[in-house]
Scaffold this motif. Sequence first.
Motif, PDB file in Angstrom:
ATOM      1  N   VAL A 102       5.083 -11.759  -2.653  1.00  0.00           N
ATOM      2  CA  VAL A 102       4.093 -10.741  -2.291  1.00  0.00           C
ATOM      3  C   VAL A 102       3.246 -11.268  -1.129  1.00  0.00           C
ATOM      4  N   CYS A 121      -2.364  -5.234  -9.756  1.00  0.00           N
ATOM      5  CA  CYS A 121      -2.034  -6.236  -8.751  1.00  0.00           C
ATOM      6  C   CYS A 121      -2.232  -5.629  -7.381  1.00  0.00           C
ATOM      7  N   PHE A 133      -0.289  -2.777  -5.483  1.00  0.00           N
ATOM      8  CA  PHE A 133       1.165  -2.648  -5.570  1.00  0.00           C
ATOM      9  C   PHE A 133       1.704  -2.595  -6.996  1.00  0.00           C
ATOM     10  N   GLU A 134       0.844  -2.801  -7.967  1.00  0.00           N
ATOM     11  CA  GLU A 134       1.315  -2.700  -9.346  1.00  0.00           C
ATOM     12  C   GLU A 134       0.160  -2.319 -10.266  1.00  0.00           C
ATOM     13  N   GLU A 139       5.362  -0.282 -10.473  1.00  0.00           N
ATOM     14  CA  GLU A 139       5.245  -0.464  -9.026  1.00  0.00           C
ATOM     15  C   GLU A 139       4.590   0.765  -8.405  1.00  0.00           C
ATOM     16  N   SER A 141       2.056   2.061  -4.657  1.00  0.00           N
ATOM     17  CA  SER A 141       1.560   1.650  -3.348  1.00  0.00           C
ATOM     18  C   SER A 141       0.380   2.554  -3.002  1.00  0.00           C
ATOM     19  N   SER A 180       7.366   6.481 -11.001  1.00  0.00           N
ATOM     20  CA  SER A 180       8.163   5.306 -11.369  1.00  0.00           C
ATOM     21  C   SER A 180       8.177   5.158 -12.883  1.00  0.00           C
ATOM     22  N   LYS A 182       9.895   2.339 -16.201  1.00  0.00           N
ATOM     23  CA  LYS A 182      10.575   1.072 -16.460  1.00  0.00           C
ATOM     24  C   LYS A 182      12.011   1.340 -16.920  1.00  0.00           C
TER      25      LYS A 182
END
Lengths: 221, 293
Positions: A102, A121, A133-134, A139, A141, A180, A182
């Motif tokens: 990263v 994150c 970004f997390e 994930e 943005s 998104s 998992k």
Amino acid sequence: MARIGLFDIVGPIMVGPSSSHTAGAVRLGLAARKILGSEVQKAKIELHGSFSATYWGHRTDVALIAGLLGMPMDDERIPQALDLAQEAGLEYSFASADLGDVHPNSVRIQAEGPSGTVTVCGSSIGGGRINIFEINGFEVSVDGTYSVLLTRHRDTPGVISEVTKVLAIHGINIAFLDVSRKTRGSDALLVAETDDPIPELAVEHVQRIPQVIVVRTLPCF
Amino acid sequence: MEITSANQLLELSAERSQSLAQIVAEYEAFRANTTVEAVREQMARTLHVMRASVEKGREDQGELSHLITGYGRLFETADQKGRLLGQSLLKNAIIYALSVGQYNASLGRIVACPTAGSCGVVPGALLAAAEELGSSDQELVEALLVMGGVGIVSAAQGPISGAEGGCQAECGVASAMAAGAVVYLANGSNEEVFTAAALALQSHLGLVCDPLASLVEVPCVTRNATSAVSALAAANMALAGIPAFIPYDEVVVAMKAIGKALPESLRETSLGGLAATPTGKRIAREMREKYRL
């Protein structure tokens, strides 16, 4: 290429000493607080790369705590953030960590408060600009230049169209939409960046969609 | 509406018979979907923060900075004792630049211009010149708009961070911006604005970013002062009709190429230059030991 903002050049107005290590760090802390959606009582902060190596010189630690306390990057109370955290009963810990491939100025913040727990994150990418970004292992943005609607929902057909319908009814234009998950059938995350601020009523409407588990909004930050 | 180069900005100004400041204000109003009045108001607030950072920095004793201590204060005290050379313009530019740099290192509120590391250059040169000329706040806001224009064309064609381009991209660009603004304030022509910017940036080409212990203190804060003085020298030379020969846009492109040619050790990593000297390394080691996570 996006047009360069006048006040990105003659600015930003910020508390020093470094736009990426101080101002960006305040914004990352503030973003974590806003994603949590309440005041922060406990924070576990892991610094990666250059953040970990030079945090003391640029007071990245103080800046992150200031953000978690709800301060914007030009708040003159930032230097006193550690004392103010103690007064506010914010418990925190700092550690060094390798977050993988990263940006060098990255951090993982686990924040806990009355509204629950989130893990965020993000990276400080220069000039006070950031990228989340997390969020909770998903994930994303998000850069804070748009209003954002976040939902965690059950990954079933039709949820996305229900959410976008609510935004349309409230006259909110979606600039970017990102979904998104998992694994198939697990919880999914929807991130809608919008041109207009998202009113409380729209949030309530989204909350009423049966498959939606959690809704959060982030104003521009 | 776009602003991509100094040349294009000069052409727009000539075509529309509008001042550089007005064009920059209209550009920002269009970009941010607001009015030119709102842009000017925001610039007036920015000016206010800039001034406040000078005032607070003058009092700052450096309790929160790591290596430097009360640089603005030191300079001013020496001046009061009559130990310094020069007139008020030169001395004020240095005091203001040092004060803002000191304040930034002390977690003070500053205007990053174009970066936090170079935040003292513009207040140093521009506010000292404004006092000398007796400029009004309204005139200063116009000069800050022109300065933003110089900054925008720089960022459109080159780097404005030490990590990408070295100090030439931070203090160098700041000095160019300040030089252009000072010329505007002194009623120079549009062409002289960019001649001053070109002369200022030319004298910073090749300047590396090599801060001790990764701090924004040494040599950053004193460099802010010398870059402010360079801006005034460049402004005066442009006003005197001394040409830059290489136009501003081309100087920016040269600056970018030089930045690319610089090894990473000289671009904000604190691995080369002053940071890699025996004294630089010792200071970094002491700091690291004091603050190990």
